[in-house]
Design a protein around this motif. Structure first.
Motif, PDB file in Angstrom:
ATOM      1  N   SER A 160       0.812  -1.128  -0.039  1.00 21.17           N
ATOM      2  CA  SER A 160      -0.139   0.003   0.122  1.00 21.17           C
ATOM      3  C   SER A 160       0.913   1.095   0.228  1.00 21.17           C
ATOM      4  CB  SER A 160      -0.953   0.148   1.109  1.00 21.17           C
ATOM      5  OG  SER A 160      -1.581   1.154   1.361  1.00 21.17           O
ATOM      6  N   GLN A 162      -0.187   4.721  -0.338  1.00 16.24           N
ATOM      7  CA  GLN A 162      -1.141   5.772   0.218  1.00 16.24           C
ATOM      8  C   GLN A 162      -1.470   6.800  -0.792  1.00 16.24           C
ATOM      9  OE1 GLN A 162      -1.939   5.805   3.063  1.00 16.24           O
ATOM     10  NE2 GLN A 162      -0.802   4.735   4.324  1.00 16.24           N
ATOM     11  N   ARG A 187      -1.900  -1.482  -4.017  1.00 18.37           N
ATOM     12  CA  ARG A 187      -2.988  -0.576  -3.686  1.00 18.37           C
ATOM     13  C   ARG A 187      -2.734   0.672  -2.723  1.00 18.37           C
ATOM     14  NH1 ARG A 187      -4.525  -3.698  -7.157  1.00 18.37           N
ATOM     15  NH2 ARG A 187      -6.133  -4.609  -7.302  1.00 18.37           N
ATOM     16  N   ALA A 188      -3.696   1.403  -2.779  1.00 17.60           N
ATOM     17  CA  ALA A 188      -3.504   2.814  -2.146  1.00 17.60           C
ATOM     18  C   ALA A 188      -4.728   2.694  -0.954  1.00 17.60           C
ATOM     19  CB  ALA A 188      -3.485   3.910  -2.619  1.00 17.60           C
ATOM     20  N   TYR A 189      -4.722   2.031   0.368  1.00 13.14           N
ATOM     21  CA  TYR A 189      -5.685   1.768   1.026  1.00 13.14           C
ATOM     22  C   TYR A 189      -6.117   3.076   1.810  1.00 13.14           C
ATOM     23  CZ  TYR A 189      -5.792  -2.882  -0.006  1.00 13.14           C
ATOM     24  OH  TYR A 189      -5.627  -4.436  -0.798  1.00 13.14           O
ATOM     25  N   TRP A 193      -5.708   2.803   7.792  1.00  7.87           N
ATOM     26  CA  TRP A 193      -6.234   1.532   7.455  1.00  7.87           C
ATOM     27  C   TRP A 193      -5.221   0.708   6.958  1.00  7.87           C
ATOM     28  CZ3 TRP A 193      -9.359  -2.246   8.511  1.00  7.87           C
ATOM     29  CH2 TRP A 193     -10.038  -2.752   7.600  1.00  7.87           C
ATOM     30  N   SER A 194      -4.283   1.583   6.225  1.00  3.58           N
ATOM     31  CA  SER A 194      -3.120   0.820   5.681  1.00  3.58           C
ATOM     32  C   SER A 194      -2.293  -0.116   6.854  1.00  3.58           C
ATOM     33  CB  SER A 194      -2.235   1.583   4.923  1.00  3.58           C
ATOM     34  OG  SER A 194      -2.853   1.895   3.703  1.00  3.58           O
ATOM     35  N   TYR A 195      -1.900   0.842   7.698  1.00  5.45           N
ATOM     36  CA  TYR A 195      -1.209   0.266   9.001  1.00  5.45           C
ATOM     37  C   TYR A 195      -1.737  -0.907   9.762  1.00  5.45           C
ATOM     38  CZ  TYR A 195       1.779   4.356   7.725  1.00  5.45           C
ATOM     39  OH  TYR A 195       2.224   5.195   6.932  1.00  5.45           O
ATOM     40  N   ILE A 203      -1.884  -7.187   4.578  1.00 12.80           N
ATOM     41  CA  ILE A 203      -0.891  -6.662   3.440  1.00 12.80           C
ATOM     42  C   ILE A 203       0.426  -6.685   4.147  1.00 12.80           C
ATOM     43  CG2 ILE A 203      -2.706  -5.088   2.483  1.00 12.80           C
ATOM     44  CD1 ILE A 203      -1.076  -2.894   3.612  1.00 12.80           C
ATOM     45  N   THR A 206       3.667  -0.942   3.824  1.00  4.60           N
ATOM     46  CA  THR A 206       2.870   0.231   3.574  1.00  4.60           C
ATOM     47  C   THR A 206       4.067   1.486   3.811  1.00  4.60           C
ATOM     48  OG1 THR A 206       0.954   1.746   4.142  1.00  4.60           O
ATOM     49  CG2 THR A 206       1.967   0.653   5.937  1.00  4.60           C
ATOM     50  N   GLU A 208       4.435   6.092   3.212  1.00  5.79           N
ATOM     51  CA  GLU A 208       4.101   7.169   2.961  1.00  5.79           C
ATOM     52  C   GLU A 208       5.214   8.461   3.266  1.00  5.79           C
ATOM     53  OE1 GLU A 208       0.632   8.779   4.820  1.00  5.79           O
ATOM     54  OE2 GLU A 208       1.163   7.302   6.436  1.00  5.79           O
TER      55      GLU A 208
END
Length: 263
Positions: A160, A162, A187-189, A193-195, A203, A206, A208
């Protein structure tokens, strides 16, 4: 599992309860007040209300501790500092997208040791304290311990990133595109939410840019107690460096090398 910070974690969860009640009351409100800060990012009345509520409670329960919050800055001078993002994902909040939440951390000597990420619109919460494991509540309402994945090869990894704009602005877009060609899926969750997907093993990577300590501090104990690794994109520990890279640990060095331009 017990932790030396169990009492602080209990307080952080209490603060998250306060925050959830305040934020949900204004989510998707037709009369929500929204303003633009000097850095051109939005702030809603809910951001301000949540942070005030947390600060008021901390003033009662931990009057000697310091506070760093997104909306009202730094207060106090202590080796113990509460770090607060009242609504992580404000842009989602004001558009009615449910992917947002409150982030509450306690850092001791600059190291995050307690973290709570609460996302009431999704009905989810995650928490951790140093030495006590990482936890979430599932549909049954019972706490469930979480852990990162065991993926060990970039070719099998889910990434992910971001947003492309962040990576372009940081001068890393070409490296992101190269990394995306080496992983199984990208993907860019977004936002917290990504973490949390990473901490649950759903996943594997991630990262950013253009992030502040209050965007990251609460996430670090959760990812690390779930067995992951959390640094800046340059490999520096902690939430203080303006970027983040979280992985399941097994992939971390390979991702650092890829983002450093090494093949």
């Amino acid at each position: 599992m017990t932790s030396a910070y169990d009492e602080d974690l209990s307080l952080a969860i209490e603060l998250a309860d306060l925050a959830d009640a305040a934020s949900l009351a204004r989510f998707r409100a037709v009369d929500l007040e929204v303003h633009t800060k000097p850095d051109r990012t939005p702030v809603t009345e809910a951001d301000l209300t949540v942070e005030r509520a947390i600060r008021d409670r901390l003033a009662q329960s931990r009057p000697d501790d310091g506070i760093l919050g997104e909306e009202f800055g730094t207060a106090g001078d202590s080796t113990r500092q509460w770090i607060i993002d009242p609504i992580d994902g404000t842009s989602n909040f004001l558009r009615g997208v449910p992917v947002w939440g409150t982030l509450i951390a306690l850092a001791v000597d600059g190291i995050p040791v307690v973290g709570v990420a609460s996302s009431p619109a999704m009905g989810r919460r995650w928490w951790a304290a140093a030495g006590g494991g990482a936890w979430t509540d599932d549909a049954s309402g019972e706490p469930r311990r979480i852990s990162v994945s065991q993926v060990a090869d970039l070719a099998d990894a889910s990434l992910s990133f971001q947003s492309l704009a962040q990576w372009r602005g940081a001068g890393y877009l070409d490296r992101l595109l190269q990394l995306s060609e080496r992983v199984w899926r990208d993907r860019a969750y977004g936002d917290l939410w990504s973490y949390m997907l990473l901490a649950e093993g759903l996943i594997d990577i991630t990262a950013e840019f253009d992030v502040k300590p209050y965007d990251l501090a609460a996430l670090i104990p959760i990812v690390e107690e779930a067995g992951g690794r959390f640094t800046s994109v340059d490999g520096e520990p902690g939430p203080w460096h303006g970027s983040s890279l979280a992985t399941n640990g097994r992939l971390h060095d390979a991702v650092l090398a890829a983002l450093d331009g090494e093949r």
